[in-house]
Design a protein around this motif. Structure first.
Motif, short mmCIF file in Angstrom:
data_model
loop_
_atom_site.label_atom_id
_atom_site.label_comp_id
_atom_site.label_asym_id
_atom_site.label_seq_id
_atom_site.Cartn_x
_atom_site.Cartn_y
_atom_site.Cartn_z
N LEU A 212 0.85 -1.19 0.00
CA LEU A 212 0.00 0.00 0.00
C LEU A 212 0.88 1.24 0.00
O LEU A 212 0.59 2.22 -0.69
CB LEU A 212 -0.93 -0.01 1.22
CG LEU A 212 -1.96 -1.14 1.24
CD1 LEU A 212 -2.72 -1.16 2.54
CD2 LEU A 212 -2.92 -1.00 0.07
N GLU B 19 2.20 2.10 -3.26
CA GLU B 19 1.22 2.66 -4.21
C GLU B 19 1.11 4.17 -4.07
O GLU B 19 0.84 4.86 -5.04
CB GLU B 19 -0.16 2.04 -4.00
CG GLU B 19 -0.20 0.59 -4.46
CD GLU B 19 -1.59 0.22 -4.92
OE1 GLU B 19 -2.41 1.12 -5.15
OE2 GLU B 19 -1.86 -0.98 -5.02
N HIS C 154 -1.48 8.53 -11.84
CA HIS C 154 -2.77 8.09 -12.36
C HIS C 154 -3.22 8.87 -13.58
O HIS C 154 -4.23 8.58 -14.16
CB HIS C 154 -3.81 8.15 -11.25
CG HIS C 154 -3.45 7.24 -10.14
ND1 HIS C 154 -3.18 5.91 -10.36
CD2 HIS C 154 -3.25 7.44 -8.82
CE1 HIS C 154 -2.84 5.34 -9.22
NE2 HIS C 154 -2.87 6.25 -8.27
N GLN C 155 -2.48 9.91 -13.96
CA GLN C 155 -2.87 10.62 -15.17
C GLN C 155 -2.43 9.85 -16.41
O GLN C 155 -3.11 9.83 -17.42
CB GLN C 155 -2.25 12.02 -15.18
CG GLN C 155 -2.90 12.95 -14.16
CD GLN C 155 -2.12 14.22 -14.00
OE1 GLN C 155 -1.57 14.72 -14.96
NE2 GLN C 155 -2.04 14.74 -12.79
N GLU D 21 -0.67 0.92 -16.07
CA GLU D 21 -0.94 -0.03 -14.99
C GLU D 21 -2.25 0.36 -14.30
O GLU D 21 -2.96 -0.45 -13.75
CB GLU D 21 0.19 -0.01 -13.97
CG GLU D 21 -0.06 0.90 -12.80
CD GLU D 21 1.09 0.93 -11.83
OE1 GLU D 21 1.01 1.70 -10.89
OE2 GLU D 21 2.07 0.18 -12.01
N GLU D 22 -2.54 1.68 -14.35
CA GLU D 22 -3.79 2.17 -13.78
C GLU D 22 -4.93 1.23 -14.16
O GLU D 22 -5.69 0.80 -13.33
CB GLU D 22 -4.08 3.59 -14.30
CG GLU D 22 -5.49 4.11 -14.02
CD GLU D 22 -5.86 4.04 -12.56
OE1 GLU D 22 -4.96 4.03 -11.71
OE2 GLU D 22 -7.06 3.94 -12.27
N LEU E 68 -4.92 -1.84 -14.85
CA LEU E 68 -4.82 -3.05 -14.03
C LEU E 68 -5.63 -2.91 -12.75
O LEU E 68 -6.20 -3.86 -12.25
CB LEU E 68 -3.36 -3.29 -13.65
CG LEU E 68 -2.61 -4.36 -14.43
CD1 LEU E 68 -1.23 -4.54 -13.85
CD2 LEU E 68 -3.39 -5.66 -14.44
N ARG E 69 -5.66 -1.68 -12.16
CA ARG E 69 -6.21 -1.53 -10.83
C ARG E 69 -7.64 -1.02 -10.86
O ARG E 69 -8.21 -0.65 -9.88
CB ARG E 69 -5.32 -0.63 -10.00
CG ARG E 69 -3.84 -0.83 -10.33
CD ARG E 69 -2.95 -0.65 -9.16
NE ARG E 69 -3.61 0.17 -8.14
CZ ARG E 69 -3.52 1.49 -8.11
NH1 ARG E 69 -2.90 2.14 -9.08
NH2 ARG E 69 -4.09 2.14 -7.14
N ASP E 70 -8.23 -1.02 -12.08
CA ASP E 70 -9.59 -0.51 -12.23
C ASP E 70 -10.59 -1.58 -11.81
O ASP E 70 -10.60 -2.67 -12.37
CB ASP E 70 -9.81 -0.12 -13.70
CG ASP E 70 -11.15 0.57 -13.88
OD1 ASP E 70 -12.03 0.36 -13.03
OD2 ASP E 70 -11.28 1.31 -14.86
N PRO E 71 -11.44 -1.30 -10.80
CA PRO E 71 -12.42 -2.30 -10.39
C PRO E 71 -13.25 -2.81 -11.57
O PRO E 71 -13.73 -3.93 -11.56
CB PRO E 71 -13.30 -1.53 -9.38
CG PRO E 71 -12.36 -0.51 -8.81
CD PRO E 71 -11.47 -0.11 -9.95
N LEU F 175 -12.30 -3.87 -14.06
CA LEU F 175 -11.59 -5.06 -14.51
C LEU F 175 -12.33 -6.33 -14.09
O LEU F 175 -12.15 -7.40 -14.65
CB LEU F 175 -10.18 -5.09 -13.94
CG LEU F 175 -9.05 -5.13 -14.98
CD1 LEU F 175 -7.86 -5.87 -14.40
CD2 LEU F 175 -9.53 -5.80 -16.26
N GLU F 176 -13.13 -6.18 -13.04
CA GLU F 176 -13.86 -7.35 -12.54
C GLU F 176 -14.67 -7.97 -13.66
O GLU F 176 -15.04 -9.13 -13.62
CB GLU F 176 -14.72 -6.94 -11.35
CG GLU F 176 -16.16 -7.33 -11.36
CD GLU F 176 -16.86 -6.93 -10.08
OE1 GLU F 176 -18.07 -7.05 -10.05
OE2 GLU F 176 -16.20 -6.52 -9.09
N TRP F 177 -14.92 -7.18 -14.72
CA TRP F 177 -15.76 -7.69 -15.83
C TRP F 177 -14.95 -8.23 -16.99
O TRP F 177 -15.48 -8.64 -17.99
CB TRP F 177 -16.71 -6.58 -16.30
CG TRP F 177 -17.55 -6.15 -15.15
CD1 TRP F 177 -17.46 -4.98 -14.45
CD2 TRP F 177 -18.55 -6.92 -14.48
NE1 TRP F 177 -18.35 -4.97 -13.41
CE2 TRP F 177 -19.03 -6.15 -13.41
CE3 TRP F 177 -19.09 -8.19 -14.69
CZ2 TRP F 177 -20.03 -6.61 -12.54
CZ3 TRP F 177 -20.08 -8.65 -13.82
CH2 TRP F 177 -20.53 -7.86 -12.76
N ARG G 260 -11.39 -10.62 -18.40
CA ARG G 260 -10.60 -11.80 -18.10
C ARG G 260 -9.13 -11.44 -18.05
O ARG G 260 -8.68 -10.58 -18.77
CB ARG G 260 -10.80 -12.87 -19.19
CG ARG G 260 -12.03 -13.73 -18.94
CD ARG G 260 -11.78 -14.68 -17.78
NE ARG G 260 -13.05 -15.23 -17.26
CZ ARG G 260 -13.66 -16.32 -17.78
NH1 ARG G 260 -13.14 -16.95 -18.80
NH2 ARG G 260 -14.78 -16.75 -17.25
#
Lengths: 235, 235, 235, 235
Positions: free
Chosen positions: A204, A207, A218-219, A223-224, A226-229, A231-233, A235
């Motif tokens: 943490l 990060e 984050h601009q 990799e940003e 990669l960490r996008d929720p 992404l849950e949608w 594979r």
């Protein structure tokens, strides 16, 4: 509350014990003491770390708990990650208020084993088995067992370590009664240290080195994604 | 305490599993393992972060939990804030001690969903529904359901993920039994990480970059007023 | 677990609500949203801090909790210390998924009030009274009351704020039902933030700026004496 | 919840008390106040630290808790480690809302004593004995006893300190009733601060000064071996 009434008595034992090998250490009866080869050696390189333990001295043996952080070591081009743990060390009493650090035995608690100690109810017990040669031809030659069983009446637990070595034909046993107050200290520091031995705070921290950089990061950085929720949608 | 007696067995499964795809990772049976595409990709940029997870390998599937911090991204002149979450990833076993990361499915736990896992009693269960196309014409086409139900006798929980996709005509199910000790690790790290995914430590840190600056700050800055509890009396 | 079944519904309300005033904020339904004058103003100076809150949107009103650190301000030669608190802000719904931030009312929880929320049992309730003109001639003219009462069946709590102003002849009431999961988030972040609003981490940090300095410090500085437990024996 | 109904009353006492000796300190009734010689002296060197306490003012006396970190002092070539503690200070009321700091008595809680306060059940009590001249010829001449006993009906505890000095022929007693909410604040900050007074965070920090250095470190340094869980198998 028998345990607290007897605290001064136990503390004087402790103070005595500490004085035996390390009379130059101040010991204000806090149930913490730090000595023994590895700590001594260690004191040279990093004196603060060597005090991060919790030690309980009782009639037949002493036990000490200390955290071990995960590490990353470079082997050629690949990195090897080593999990952290909480090291529990037992060493025997060799007389009144005298303890022999040379005869110590250690048991490395995994995060899941730490979890079962944290969750342990007043009347519950648990047992862990470690075998250094697991899945090798020597499997079962050496076996370490750490068992935790209640003292009864919500007064704490017995911590027992047994080390059976069929090669050296040795069988060592250590038993340390831990009061409810002492186990609460153990449970509290285990809860505190668990995320650390799993590497979460370090991650943490890595990060958000600083708010500014964070915004920077984050601009642009890919990799940003990669960490996008969201992404849950994917594979 | 059946679960602890069986720990070594489970750990050997785990160790085996880890060896399949990543034999070069040390694995001392701590119930933690780190591999799979995104982590591999990731390892390049930030090797420490990629280890901040907690992975449990069982007979039919594996699950892994990892924290995702909130982020702030600049879009033109405005900033877009994305909430943090705890990502739970499931992937299926494809044979003894073999797991297929390609078939993984992820579920992003919100702070409130994390709260209900932390609060979950020994005999309680809960269920969360996520729909990627909520409030769009496609609403209901894809549905993810994470359900947590007790194993019984305070032995832990079943974590089940089902992903129904009416577009692709697919229906995937994952089921991982989690022991009381493993769930205690999960509950402990979730409690630790909850304020972080809500951005509180970052904010508190940003308030006190250093004591000196802090004093500086509060002598002049008008925002100070903003943070005056007396404000409770204004609009 | 009714509350979790209804979570998606509540979240859609939330998402909707957020879109009303701040459609440019991403909102992934995490029960967190950040908008309103002070936060807007604030976003300029310190964008990270402004997101450190936990907001719950319900049918009749919304509530938000955010930490306020203690501050030290220089007044002439003396320093004025202002205690930290947790600010709870309520604002009313003015239609479906529409909330009016202009009509907000705030209540600053003291550390002890935070303690009674953390300790609150499933069937317990508590009530806090604040009077801005306490010990002045206006005492009792304006009175704020925050009451927390159980929803029943361990399902969470009602948080009610009433502001009676005898001067302006106004009487405002806000009522927000908070689920067990949402209250667990609140209890978890309150436990995390309590030492911070009391200034403990800042103080502990100020004691060990670095290991080296620490050693330095303790070789010479007289204040060292101040911190000697042996002091317990002096006046 | 009698205690919360009476909170405003108690707070007004507190506010009054603070005004007596330190009318220039803002006091928003948060049950925290900071004054008295050592703090005043201290304010010069480190103003932030001096506020890290939790103070409760009641009719007959006030009590304050503040953390004391472990320290390492160099004595010739050896280092002396002093355990941390939580200092509890009592001072008597000398009239309505007036307290005499000169008559204060302090009691230094060891980590194990902190543990027994954290573990204390609603109906349980505990008692600690400290003797400054333990194991000296003067043993028993001065005795400090801190006892904690329930107020009944889960309403909190009485904290009583008695200091018997056979040399000065004095016998001082302090008694402070602490509500459930106040004890929850105490329990929460004690749980937070326990690892700190044991030196764990400092040690963990000293292990990971930065991710980069960390990687550096673990590629070469021999101490690495010291921290290898495999060590559990060596002597």
């Amino acid at each position: 509350m028998a345990f607290s009434r007897f605290l001064p008595f136990r503390n004087s034992i402790l103070a005595g014990a500490a004085n035996v090998k390390a009379s130059f250490w101040s010991n204000t009866g806090h149930g913490i003491s730090t000595f023994g080869p590895d700590l001594a050696i260690d004191a040279g390189s990093s004196s603060v770390r060597s005090y991060a333990n919790y030690t309980v001295f009782k009639g037949k043996a002493a036990l000490s708990m200390t955290p071990v952080l995960p590490t990353i070591r470079k082997v050629d081009i690949s990195k090897v990650y080593k999990n952290g743990c909480v090291m529990v060390t037992f060493w025997p009493a060799i007389g009144q208020r005298k303890y022999d650090w040379q005869k110590k035995q250690a048991f490395a608690l995994s995060p899941t084993e730490v979890g079962s100690l944290i969750a342990l109810g007043p009347a519950e017990s648990c047992e862990f088995f470690h075998d250094p040669s697991m899945k090798s031809s020597l499997e079962g030659q050496v076996k370490k067992t750490l068992s935790v069983s209640p003292l009864g009446n919500d007064n704490g637990y017995f911590l027992n370590l047994s080390v059976v070595n069929h090669v050296q034909k040795t069988n060592e046993r250590f038993s340390v009664p831990v009061t409810k107050a002492e186990f609460t200290v153990i449970r509290t520091v285990l809860s505190y240290v668990l995320p650390h031995i799993m590497g979460w705070p370090q991650a943490l921290r890595s990060e958000v080195p600083s708010k500014a950089t964070n915004l920077q990061k984050h601009q642009y950085v890919g990799e940003e994604v990669l960490r996008d929720p969201a992404l849950e949608w994917e594979r």
